[in-house]
Enzyme design. Structure first.
Site, PDB file in Angstrom:
ATOM      1  N   SER A   1       0.835  -1.200   0.000  1.00 39.63           N
ATOM      2  CA  SER A   1       0.000   0.000   0.000  1.00 39.63           C
ATOM      3  C   SER A   1       0.871   1.253   0.000  1.00 39.63           C
ATOM      4  O   SER A   1       0.553   2.228  -0.665  1.00 39.63           O
ATOM      5  CB  SER A   1      -0.891   0.033   1.243  1.00 39.63           C
TER       6      SER A   1
ATOM      7  N   ASN B   1      -2.706   5.593  -2.335  1.00 43.02           N
ATOM      8  CA  ASN B   1      -2.827   5.496  -0.876  1.00 43.02           C
ATOM      9  C   ASN B   1      -2.410   6.759  -0.145  1.00 43.02           C
ATOM     10  O   ASN B   1      -2.820   6.968   0.996  1.00 43.02           O
ATOM     11  CB  ASN B   1      -2.069   4.272  -0.364  1.00 43.02           C
TER      12      ASN B   1
ATOM     13  N   GLU C   1      -1.965   0.228 -10.234  1.00 44.18           N
ATOM     14  CA  GLU C   1      -0.981   1.315 -10.231  1.00 44.18           C
ATOM     15  C   GLU C   1       0.399   0.663 -10.363  1.00 44.18           C
ATOM     16  O   GLU C   1       0.795  -0.111  -9.482  1.00 44.18           O
ATOM     17  CB  GLU C   1      -1.120   2.046  -8.880  1.00 44.18           C
TER      18      GLU C   1
ATOM     19  N   HIS D   1       0.520  -2.174  -7.658  1.00 44.28           N
ATOM     20  CA  HIS D   1      -0.450  -1.985  -6.579  1.00 44.28           C
ATOM     21  C   HIS D   1      -1.828  -2.342  -7.124  1.00 44.28           C
ATOM     22  O   HIS D   1      -2.452  -1.552  -7.840  1.00 44.28           O
ATOM     23  CB  HIS D   1      -0.382  -0.531  -6.074  1.00 44.28           C
TER      24      HIS D   1
HETATM   25  P1  NAD Z   1      -3.405  -9.591   5.135  1.00 43.99           P
HETATM   26  O1  NAD Z   1      -3.020  -9.255   6.526  1.00 43.99           O
HETATM   27  O2  NAD Z   1      -4.823  -9.923   4.823  1.00 43.99           O
HETATM   28  O3  NAD Z   1      -2.525 -10.841   4.628  1.00 43.99           O
HETATM   29  C1  NAD Z   1      -1.137 -10.909   4.747  1.00 43.99           C
HETATM   30  C2  NAD Z   1      -0.724 -12.382   4.620  1.00 43.99           C
HETATM   31  O4  NAD Z   1       0.695 -12.454   4.544  1.00 43.99           O
HETATM   32  C3  NAD Z   1      -1.152 -13.237   5.827  1.00 43.99           C
HETATM   33  O5  NAD Z   1      -1.861 -14.373   5.372  1.00 43.99           O
HETATM   34  C4  NAD Z   1       0.165 -13.637   6.486  1.00 43.99           C
HETATM   35  O6  NAD Z   1       0.126 -14.926   7.059  1.00 43.99           O
HETATM   36  C5  NAD Z   1       1.118 -13.586   5.287  1.00 43.99           C
HETATM   37  N1  NAD Z   1       2.525 -13.391   5.640  1.00 43.99           N
HETATM   38  C6  NAD Z   1       3.032 -12.509   6.540  1.00 43.99           C
HETATM   39  N2  NAD Z   1       4.380 -12.592   6.554  1.00 43.99           N
HETATM   40  C7  NAD Z   1       4.721 -13.547   5.623  1.00 43.99           C
HETATM   41  C8  NAD Z   1       5.956 -14.078   5.170  1.00 43.99           C
HETATM   42  N3  NAD Z   1       7.118 -13.652   5.651  1.00 43.99           N
HETATM   43  N4  NAD Z   1       5.930 -15.028   4.204  1.00 43.99           N
HETATM   44  C9  NAD Z   1       4.753 -15.475   3.696  1.00 43.99           C
HETATM   45  N5  NAD Z   1       3.552 -15.006   4.107  1.00 43.99           N
HETATM   46  C10 NAD Z   1       3.535 -14.050   5.046  1.00 43.99           C
HETATM   47  O7  NAD Z   1      -2.895  -8.381   4.250  1.00 43.99           O
HETATM   48  P2  NAD Z   1      -3.454  -7.884   2.821  1.00 43.99           P
HETATM   49  O8  NAD Z   1      -4.572  -6.955   3.034  1.00 43.99           O
HETATM   50  O9  NAD Z   1      -3.610  -9.051   1.914  1.00 43.99           O
HETATM   51  O10 NAD Z   1      -2.226  -6.979   2.347  1.00 43.99           O
HETATM   52  C11 NAD Z   1      -1.063  -7.570   1.788  1.00 43.99           C
HETATM   53  C12 NAD Z   1      -0.236  -6.478   1.123  1.00 43.99           C
HETATM   54  O11 NAD Z   1      -1.011  -5.880   0.074  1.00 43.99           O
HETATM   55  C13 NAD Z   1       0.148  -5.356   2.093  1.00 43.99           C
HETATM   56  O12 NAD Z   1       1.419  -4.876   1.779  1.00 43.99           O
HETATM   57  C14 NAD Z   1      -0.925  -4.311   1.816  1.00 43.99           C
HETATM   58  O13 NAD Z   1      -0.507  -3.010   2.150  1.00 43.99           O
HETATM   59  C15 NAD Z   1      -1.108  -4.483   0.315  1.00 43.99           C
HETATM   60  N6  NAD Z   1      -2.421  -4.054  -0.210  1.00 43.99           N
HETATM   61  C16 NAD Z   1      -3.553  -4.277   0.516  1.00 43.99           C
HETATM   62  C17 NAD Z   1      -4.778  -3.890  -0.024  1.00 43.99           C
HETATM   63  C18 NAD Z   1      -6.061  -4.149   0.712  1.00 43.99           C
HETATM   64  O14 NAD Z   1      -7.100  -3.602   0.307  1.00 43.99           O
HETATM   65  N7  NAD Z   1      -6.082  -4.961   1.764  1.00 43.99           N
HETATM   66  C19 NAD Z   1      -4.828  -3.279  -1.295  1.00 43.99           C
HETATM   67  C20 NAD Z   1      -3.645  -3.110  -2.011  1.00 43.99           C
HETATM   68  C21 NAD Z   1      -2.434  -3.510  -1.462  1.00 43.99           C
END
Ligand code: NAD
Length: 284
Positions: free
Chosen positions: A118, A189, A151, A139
């Protein structure tokens, strides 16, 4: 067809895996948490069913075909043959840095790495890899199968060829790329976290409840979703983590996370993914 290694099977990783598989890629979906991996097949089936109902473009998807293209693994070594890696682990700089250092032993010279973060700087994460020219921010927007653009973020060392390949990859998923330069929060973001945080402050200050805040955004300004509905969809933990990154990087108080948001996260109210945030969700 090319293979995509998707790391992190949370909100975004599952959506990215489904989107890639629906567009013909073979996918290896990896997560370090065995409980997450155990729940993933059931989650993916439920999500595919939901997307088929929500989008005319997905109505003709063949669920078993899509799920059949996705393999699961806890071991990063399984990603060695991937053409693209899309990283979607938790929004935490130290955790992501550790992962990119570990990927040094896994990735061959030709693999391209897409960081789906993000707010964290693509340049900083690329610096943990031996080939920063192959690292690009993609992104994806949530929910990934339903939204039209991604993005694409050019890090300091990202090569023109990697940008071109990223644009082709995004196009192959039926989406449009919008290419921007690296700076924490990029365009999306840096803007959206300001309005989600300010919306939380309006509730915190007792100016209005979540329904009123979101209704003004939707009915008054014509947005499809309100800021607090959006925060719940993203995950309040991810929103707070992202605000912390922006605050740290810009040293600007406008990004300080609202105390109510932090308190909700501490209480386990993470939004849609935990069933409760600003709103309550029977069906996640
Ligand atoms: P989330 O918390 O739902 O999921 C993260 C996952 O990563 C978890 O299942 C966790 O077990 C796993 N994880 C953590 N450390 C790990 C490692 N070292 N190796 C393997 N797996 C690992 O988070 P999310 O919402 O899916 O966000 C993930 C990324 O995407 C973040 O960087 C976030 O900023 C970005 N993002 C999120 C959104 C959104 O709307 N949620 C949108 C765009 C980008």
């Amino acid at each position: 067809m090319a293979t995509v290694g998707v790391i992190g099977a949370g909100v975004m990783g599952k959506d990215v895996a489904i989107t890639c598989a629906a567009n013909g890629y073979d996918v290896i979906l990896s997560d370090h948490d065995p409980d997450v991996l155990a729940a993933v097949p059931r989650d993916l089936r439920r999500l595919v069913r939901k997307f088929r109902m929500m989008s005319p473009a997905a109505a003709a998807w063949k669920t078993d075909e899509i799920l059949g293209r996705i393999r699961y693994g806890a071991d990063l070594g399984e990603l060695a043959g991937a053409d693209w890696i899309v990283e979607n682990i938790v929004e935490d700089l130290a955790a992501k840095e550790r992962l990119y250092l570990a990927l040094r032993d896994v990735c061959g010279e030709s693999v391209r790495i897409a960081v789906n973060t993000s707010c964290i700087s693509i340049t900083k994460l690329a610096a943990c890899t031996p080939r920063p020219q192959n690292v690009v921010g993609i992104h994806f927007m949530n929910p990934v199968p339903l939204l039209e653009c991604a993005e694409v973020v050019r890090g300091y060392h990202t090569s023109d060829d990697t940008i071109k390949q990223a644009e082709e990859f995004v196009r192959s998923l039926g989406k449009r790329s919008i290419v921007v330069n690296d700076m924490p929060g990029f365009v999306s973001n840096r803007l959206s976290h300001l309005f989600m945080n300010e919306a939380a402050f309006l509730v915190h200050d007792g100016v209005a409840g979540p329904e009123q805040v979101d209704a003004i955004f939707k009915l008054g300004y014509g947005h499809r979703m309100g800021p607090l509905e959006t925060a719940d969809l993203i995950g309040l933990d991810t929103v707070v983590n992202s605000l912390n990154v922006l605050y740290e990087e810009f040293q600007d108080s406008k990004f300080r996370a609202c105390p109510t948001l932090k308190k909700m996260v501490a209480a386990g109210l993470l939004g849609r993914k935990s069933g409760k945030g600003f709103y309550t969700y029977a069906d996640r």
